[in-house]
Enzyme design. Structure first.
Site, PDB file in Angstrom:
ATOM      1  N   ARG A  31      35.548  31.056  18.556  1.00  0.00           N
ATOM      2  CA  ARG A  31      34.437  31.969  18.864  1.00  0.00           C
ATOM      3  C   ARG A  31      33.932  32.651  17.588  1.00  0.00           C
ATOM      4  O   ARG A  31      32.733  32.743  17.361  1.00  0.00           O
ATOM      5  CB  ARG A  31      34.882  33.051  19.849  1.00  0.00           C
ATOM      6  CG  ARG A  31      35.435  32.531  21.162  1.00  0.00           C
ATOM      7  CD  ARG A  31      34.407  32.558  22.292  1.00  0.00           C
ATOM      8  NE  ARG A  31      35.033  32.344  23.575  1.00  0.00           N
ATOM      9  CZ  ARG A  31      35.305  31.140  24.110  1.00  0.00           C
ATOM     10  NH1 ARG A  31      34.981  30.030  23.467  1.00  0.00           N
ATOM     11  NH2 ARG A  31      35.888  31.055  25.294  1.00  0.00           N
ATOM     12  N   GLU A 175      44.565  32.530  38.721  1.00  0.00           N
ATOM     13  CA  GLU A 175      43.308  31.913  38.276  1.00  0.00           C
ATOM     14  C   GLU A 175      43.385  30.388  38.328  1.00  0.00           C
ATOM     15  O   GLU A 175      43.814  29.740  37.376  1.00  0.00           O
ATOM     16  CB  GLU A 175      42.950  32.370  36.840  1.00  0.00           C
ATOM     17  CG  GLU A 175      41.631  31.762  36.353  1.00  0.00           C
ATOM     18  CD  GLU A 175      41.228  32.182  34.940  1.00  0.00           C
ATOM     19  OE1 GLU A 175      42.012  32.874  34.265  1.00  0.00           O
ATOM     20  OE2 GLU A 175      40.134  31.810  34.516  1.00  0.00           O
ATOM     21  N   LYS A 217      41.195  34.884  40.899  1.00  0.00           N
ATOM     22  CA  LYS A 217      40.117  34.677  39.912  1.00  0.00           C
ATOM     23  C   LYS A 217      39.658  33.225  39.976  1.00  0.00           C
ATOM     24  O   LYS A 217      40.173  32.353  39.263  1.00  0.00           O
ATOM     25  CB  LYS A 217      40.632  35.049  38.510  1.00  0.00           C
ATOM     26  CG  LYS A 217      39.647  34.792  37.385  1.00  0.00           C
ATOM     27  CD  LYS A 217      40.041  35.492  36.095  1.00  0.00           C
ATOM     28  CE  LYS A 217      39.130  35.075  34.956  1.00  0.00           C
ATOM     29  NZ  LYS A 217      39.251  35.912  33.771  1.00  0.00           N
ATOM     30  N   SER A 259      33.425  33.301  34.564  1.00  0.00           N
ATOM     31  CA  SER A 259      32.043  32.847  34.373  1.00  0.00           C
ATOM     32  C   SER A 259      31.992  31.353  34.042  1.00  0.00           C
ATOM     33  O   SER A 259      30.973  30.710  34.324  1.00  0.00           O
ATOM     34  CB  SER A 259      31.305  33.681  33.330  1.00  0.00           C
ATOM     35  OG  SER A 259      31.966  33.699  32.096  1.00  0.00           O
ATOM     36  N   GLY A 260      33.016  30.829  33.431  1.00  0.00           N
ATOM     37  CA  GLY A 260      33.195  29.376  33.312  1.00  0.00           C
ATOM     38  C   GLY A 260      32.162  28.595  32.522  1.00  0.00           C
ATOM     39  O   GLY A 260      32.044  27.395  32.715  1.00  0.00           O
ATOM     40  N   GLY A 261      31.393  29.273  31.667  1.00  0.00           N
ATOM     41  CA  GLY A 261      30.389  28.548  30.886  1.00  0.00           C
ATOM     42  C   GLY A 261      28.971  28.800  31.381  1.00  0.00           C
ATOM     43  O   GLY A 261      28.013  28.273  30.817  1.00  0.00           O
ATOM     44  N   ARG A 290      33.291  35.093  28.420  1.00  0.00           N
ATOM     45  CA  ARG A 290      32.057  34.794  27.684  1.00  0.00           C
ATOM     46  C   ARG A 290      30.846  35.537  28.225  1.00  0.00           C
ATOM     47  O   ARG A 290      30.004  36.019  27.463  1.00  0.00           O
ATOM     48  CB  ARG A 290      31.798  33.281  27.701  1.00  0.00           C
ATOM     49  CG  ARG A 290      32.712  32.521  26.792  1.00  0.00           C
ATOM     50  CD  ARG A 290      32.765  31.048  27.131  1.00  0.00           C
ATOM     51  NE  ARG A 290      33.515  30.775  28.344  1.00  0.00           N
ATOM     52  CZ  ARG A 290      33.697  29.553  28.855  1.00  0.00           C
ATOM     53  NH1 ARG A 290      33.146  28.514  28.260  1.00  0.00           N
ATOM     54  NH2 ARG A 290      34.409  29.382  29.940  1.00  0.00           N
TER      55      ARG A 290
HETATM   56  C1  5MM Z   1      38.980  34.777  27.667  1.00  0.00           C
HETATM   57  O1  5MM Z   1      39.223  33.390  27.752  1.00  0.00           O
HETATM   58  C2  5MM Z   1      40.383  32.919  28.438  1.00  0.00           C
HETATM   59  C3  5MM Z   1      40.776  31.660  27.732  1.00  0.00           C
HETATM   60  O2  5MM Z   1      41.868  31.849  26.997  1.00  0.00           O
HETATM   61  P1  5MM Z   1      42.549  30.586  26.233  1.00  0.00           P
HETATM   62  O3  5MM Z   1      42.368  30.881  24.810  1.00  0.00           O
HETATM   63  O4  5MM Z   1      43.969  30.627  26.676  1.00  0.00           O
HETATM   64  O5  5MM Z   1      41.849  29.335  26.670  1.00  0.00           O
HETATM   65  C4  5MM Z   1      40.051  32.461  29.874  1.00  0.00           C
HETATM   66  O6  5MM Z   1      41.207  32.199  30.627  1.00  0.00           O
HETATM   67  C5  5MM Z   1      39.239  33.466  30.578  1.00  0.00           C
HETATM   68  O7  5MM Z   1      40.010  34.595  30.889  1.00  0.00           O
HETATM   69  C6  5MM Z   1      38.654  32.923  31.880  1.00  0.00           C
HETATM   70  O8  5MM Z   1      38.399  31.547  31.835  1.00  0.00           O
HETATM   71  C7  5MM Z   1      37.362  33.645  32.127  1.00  0.00           C
HETATM   72  O9  5MM Z   1      36.549  33.513  30.992  1.00  0.00           O
HETATM   73  P2  5MM Z   1      35.051  32.995  31.170  1.00  0.00           P
HETATM   74  O10 5MM Z   1      34.521  32.909  29.768  1.00  0.00           O
HETATM   75  O11 5MM Z   1      35.148  31.657  31.867  1.00  0.00           O
HETATM   76  O12 5MM Z   1      34.389  34.051  32.028  1.00  0.00           O
END
Ligand code: 5MM
Length: 336
Positions: A31, A175, A217, A259-261, A290
Site C-alpha cells: 500500500r 471473516e 464480517k 469492502s473487498g476491493g 481500503r
Molecule cells: C486490512 O486488510 C486486511 C488484510 O490483511 P493481510 O495483510 O493479512 O492480507 C483484511 O483482512 C481486511 O481486514 C479485510 O479484508 C477488510 O478490508 P477491505 O479492504 O476488504 O475492506
C-alpha cells in the site's frame, strides 16, 4: 446479556463501524509503495496514528483492528496505540491469524493458519488492551472452487479460533471472505457464499460458540470483478440481505461488511441500500480497510506531515460510512 454481547454491541451500535487497519507488514508495504512512501515502522505508525487521532473516530468508529506490530507501538504523545484508540471511545482489536497459506490437498486454494500458540498470544494481546480479534478465511470462486475441502477446513479453523478467543474473554470477528476476483455472476456469489456461511455456522455450533458474542464480517453479494453483469445497488442489497437471513442464525448481533476491493463510494452506497432494505434484526455496518483509508493514504503520501488535512479526508469517509450504516447516506453528501 453476556459481557461478550455487550462488547459486540459497543463496537457496532449507533451507526458505528470498524476501521480495519490490520494490514500485515507485507500488505502495508504494498500500500505504501504504491504511493511512493517508504514502508518503515515509523511511517506505518505515522499514517495509522494520523487516522486513530482523527475527530471522526469519536462518532463513527467503534473498534479498530490492529496488526501485531501496531498494537505494541507508542505514539508521539507517549501513549500506546491501544490507549490512543480507547481515548477516542473505540475498542482496540487485533488480527490473530498468521495469514492464508497454500491448502495442502487443493493447492490453488488457501487455508488460514495461526492456531498454534494462539491461547498464549491472546493472553498477551488482552493485557495490551485488545477486546476483540479477527481471523480471515479466503475462498475463490470458479467452476470448481471453493472446494469442499476449503469450505470445510476454513470453517473448522474459524470455529477453533473463535472458541479460544471467547475462552480468553474477547469477541471474535469471523471473516469468511468470498473473493470478488473472477468473472462469476452475482447468483454464483450468492450460492457459494451461502454454502460457505452455512458450513461456518455448523462448525461454530459444534464448537459451542456463544453466537451473541461474535461479529460476522462477510463479503457483500456482488458479480465478479471481471464479469460483464451489471447489477444495481438495490440488487446487491437485496441479494446480500437474503443470503444473510437464510444462512446466519438470528442470535448473531451484527454484521460488519468488508469492502473487498469496491471503491469507497460504491462500498458506502451498497451499505446504505442494505440498511434501507434491512428487514432482519442484524445490525448491518462496516469493517472497511481500503474503503476507509484509500483517499486518506493517497493525500497523506504527498506530504506525510500534513496530519490535519489527511484527517479531514478520513473524517469525511468515516462520516459517510456511518450515515450509510443508518441508511441516511446520499450521493450529494459526498461533495458537500
Ligand atoms: C486490512 O486488510 C486486511 C488484510 O490483511 P493481510 O495483510 O493479512 O492480507 C483484511 O483482512 C481486511 O481486514 C479485510 O479484508 C477488510 O478490508 P477491505 O479492504 O476488504 O475492506
Amino acid at each position: 446479556m453476556s459481557e461478550l454481547n455487550k462488547t459486540a454491541l459497543k463496537i457496532l451500535s449507533n451507526g458505528k463501524g470498524i476501521l480495519a487497519a490490520d494490514e500485515s507488514t507485507g500488505t502495508m508495504t504494498k500500500r505504501l509503495e504504491s504511493v511512493n512512501v517508504e514502508s518503515s515502522p515509523e511511517n506505518r505508525l505515522l499514517f495509522r496514528e494520523t487516522l486513530f487521532s482523527s475527530e471522526g473516530m469519536k462518532n463513527c468508529i467503534g473498534g479498530v483492528i490492529l496488526y501485531d506490530e501496531t498494537i505494541k507501538q507508542t505514539t508521539k504523545s507517549k501513549q500506546t496505540v491501544p490507549e490512543l484508540i480507547s481515548s477516542y471511545g473505540a475498542l482496540p482489536g487485533i488480527k490473530v491469524d498468521t495469514g492464508a497459506k497454500v491448502l495442502a490437498g487443493s493447492t490453488e486454494e488457501k487455508i488460514t493458519e495461526g492456531l498454534d500458540g494462539l491461547r498464549e498470544r491472546l493472553k498477551e494481546y488482552y493485557k495490551l488492551g485488545a477486546r476483540f480479534t479477527k481471523w480471515r478465511g479466503v475462498y475463490n470462486i470458479s467452476d470448481k472452487y471453493p472446494s469442499k475441502l476449503s469450505i470445510h477446513s476454513n470453517a473448522h479453523a474459524l470455529a477453533r479460533y473463535s472458541s479460544i478467543v471467547q475462552e480468553c474473554k474477547m469477541v471474535p470477528i469471523v471473516e469468511p471472505e468470498v473473493l470478488m476476483d473472477g468473472n462469476h455472476s452475482a447468483e454464483d456469489c450468492f450460492n457459494k457464499t451461502s454454502v460457505v456461511l452455512k458450513k461456518c455456522f455448523e462448525e461454530l455450533d459444534l464448537h459451542n460458540i456463544d453466537l451473541t458474542g461474535i461479529i460476522l464480517k462477510p463479503n457483500m453479494i456482488l458479480a465478479g470483478a471481471s464479469s460483464d453483469q451489471k447489477l444495481s445497488g438495490e440488487d446487491v442489497a437485496k441479494l446480500t440481505i437474503r443470503c444473510l437471513k437464510e444462512n446466519v442464525p438470528s442470535e448473531v448481533p451484527g454484521i460488519a461488511f468488508l469492502s473487498g476491493g469496491q471503491s469507497e463510494v460504491e462500498a458506502t452506497e451498497n451499505l446504505n441500500l442494505i440498511n434501507k432494505y434491512n428487514d432482519s434484526n442484524f445490525i448491518m455496518t462496516y469493517s472497511y480497510g481500503r474503503a476507509l483509508q484509500q483517499s486518506a493514504l493517497k493525500f497523506w503520501s504527498k506530504d506525510i506531515n500534513n496530519i490535519q488535512d489527511t484527517q479531514k479526508i478520513f473524517n469525511h469517509r468515516a462520516n459517510m460510512c456511518t450515515l450509510a450504516a443508518q441508511g441516511k447516506w446520499s450521493a450529494e453528501l459526498e461533495t458537500k
